[in-house]
Design a protein around this motif. Structure first.
Motif, PDB file in Angstrom:
ATOM      1  N   TRP A  49       0.855  -1.182   0.000  1.00 20.91           N
ATOM      2  CA  TRP A  49       0.000   0.000   0.000  1.00 20.91           C
ATOM      3  C   TRP A  49       0.888   1.227   0.000  1.00 20.91           C
ATOM      4  O   TRP A  49       2.061   1.160   0.353  1.00 20.91           O
ATOM      5  N   ASP A  50       0.321   2.358  -0.424  1.00 25.88           N
ATOM      6  CA  ASP A  50       1.068   3.611  -0.529  1.00 25.88           C
ATOM      7  C   ASP A  50       0.564   4.623   0.492  1.00 25.88           C
ATOM      8  O   ASP A  50      -0.580   4.573   0.930  1.00 25.88           O
ATOM      9  N   ASP A  51       1.442   5.592   0.824  1.00 24.92           N
ATOM     10  CA  ASP A  51       1.119   6.673   1.762  1.00 24.92           C
ATOM     11  C   ASP A  51       0.288   7.783   1.120  1.00 24.92           C
ATOM     12  O   ASP A  51       0.024   8.789   1.756  1.00 24.92           O
ATOM     13  N   HIS A  52      -0.067   7.630  -0.131  1.00 24.50           N
ATOM     14  CA  HIS A  52      -0.818   8.650  -0.855  1.00 24.50           C
ATOM     15  C   HIS A  52      -1.788   7.954  -1.800  1.00 24.50           C
ATOM     16  O   HIS A  52      -1.631   6.781  -2.105  1.00 24.50           O
ATOM     17  N   SER A  74      -6.752   5.801   6.780  1.00 27.21           N
ATOM     18  CA  SER A  74      -5.782   6.896   6.741  1.00 27.21           C
ATOM     19  C   SER A  74      -4.386   6.413   7.106  1.00 27.21           C
ATOM     20  O   SER A  74      -3.684   7.019   7.917  1.00 27.21           O
ATOM     21  N   LEU A  76      -0.537   5.641   7.388  1.00 28.88           N
ATOM     22  CA  LEU A  76       0.742   6.317   7.167  1.00 28.88           C
ATOM     23  C   LEU A  76       1.840   5.440   7.750  1.00 28.88           C
ATOM     24  O   LEU A  76       1.632   4.746   8.739  1.00 28.88           O
ATOM     25  N   ARG A  77       3.001   5.480   7.124  1.00 25.30           N
ATOM     26  CA  ARG A  77       4.165   4.793   7.683  1.00 25.30           C
ATOM     27  C   ARG A  77       4.847   5.729   8.661  1.00 25.30           C
ATOM     28  O   ARG A  77       4.848   6.921   8.441  1.00 25.30           O
ATOM     29  N   GLU A  82       3.121  -2.650   7.473  1.00 23.86           N
ATOM     30  CA  GLU A  82       3.339  -2.727   6.021  1.00 23.86           C
ATOM     31  C   GLU A  82       2.427  -3.763   5.355  1.00 23.86           C
ATOM     32  O   GLU A  82       2.285  -3.784   4.144  1.00 23.86           O
ATOM     33  N   ARG A 104      -5.152   5.993  -0.438  1.00 28.90           N
ATOM     34  CA  ARG A 104      -4.040   5.766   0.494  1.00 28.90           C
ATOM     35  C   ARG A 104      -4.386   4.621   1.441  1.00 28.90           C
ATOM     36  O   ARG A 104      -5.477   4.554   1.993  1.00 28.90           O
ATOM     37  N   GLY A 105      -3.432   3.713   1.622  1.00 27.56           N
ATOM     38  CA  GLY A 105      -3.601   2.618   2.559  1.00 27.56           C
ATOM     39  C   GLY A 105      -4.260   1.370   1.993  1.00 27.56           C
ATOM     40  O   GLY A 105      -4.216   0.319   2.619  1.00 27.56           O
ATOM     41  N   ASN A 125      -0.663  13.547  -3.467  1.00 32.46           N
ATOM     42  CA  ASN A 125      -0.101  13.743  -2.137  1.00 32.46           C
ATOM     43  C   ASN A 125      -0.894  14.816  -1.409  1.00 32.46           C
ATOM     44  O   ASN A 125      -0.640  16.005  -1.563  1.00 32.46           O
ATOM     45  N   HIS A 128      -2.052  16.112   5.081  1.00 34.04           N
ATOM     46  CA  HIS A 128      -2.794  15.443   6.138  1.00 34.04           C
ATOM     47  C   HIS A 128      -2.602  16.149   7.477  1.00 34.04           C
ATOM     48  O   HIS A 128      -1.709  16.975   7.652  1.00 34.04           O
TER      49      HIS A 128
END
Length: 191
Positions: A49-52, A74, A76-77, A82, A104-105, A125, A128
């Motif tokens: 998964w991605d942060d955006h 929502s 975020l790393r 992961e 995201r996620g 992006n 947040h």
């Protein structure tokens, strides 16, 4: 099977730069575009998964995609694992001109077929709340009362030569309001 990844292609071509600029204005966020060129049967990064948010646009050939429900909203790393869930919510083949939006996620996995395939990954992006809170802390450091000592017990008045935002039970909120009036518009403008 191999994949070549070209990051930030909006910096190298006027058409892609214009696309990034227009999308950024319409969606109110910073846009980054990567290009993935695959040849032969290959799996990309595996399930991740991605942060955006990402908008995938297939421009040549075909790719098979799977999208999985998020493990946390929502994401975020490094705050969220992961791992992706095993709850498949969509799968399909993208062909030239087709697209899929992955928030995201949300987990996703991609496979190439035994052919040349090209897709653009348009990263959205978004600003947040944690970034805004971080900016607020930076802005608050400009105010002496926020740089003062914090009481050991919140029920006690701190001993500080310059005063503190904890001098009274309501002082923190009273001193925070003017900082917010300055910090919120600056933080959004900076973004």
């Amino acid at each position: 099977g191999q994949t070549v990844i070209m990051n930030q292609v909006e910096q190298f071509g006027r058409g892609v730069a214009t696309l990034a600029d227009h999308l950024g204005r319409v969606l109110g966020c910073v846009i980054g575009i990567n290009c993935y060129v695959s040849y032969g049967s290959a799996e990309g990064f595996g399930a991740h998964w991605d942060d955006h948010d990402v908008l995938i646009v297939q421009t040549h050939g075909r790719k098979y995609w799977e999208v999985y429900q998020p493990t946390a909203l929502s994401a975020l790393r490094p705050n969220v694992s992961e791992d992706t869930s095993d709850q498949l919510v969509w799968s399909g083949v993208l062909e030239p001109g087709s697209a899929v939006m992955i928030p995201r996620g949300w987990g996703h996995r991609v496979e190439s077929f035994d052919e040349l395939s090209v897709h653009l990954t348009i990263g959205l992006n978004r600003y947040h709340t944690l970034a805004l809170v971080d900016h607020l802390a930076t802005e608050a450091s400009n105010y002496p009362l926020f740089r003062a000592d914090t009481p050991f017990h919140l029920g006690q008045v701190p001993v500080s030569y310059g005063g503190s935002v904890f001098d009274s039970p309501t002082a923190f909120a009273e001193h925070l309001a003017p900082v917010l009036d300055v910090a919120l518009p600056r933080g959004l403008a900076r973004w």
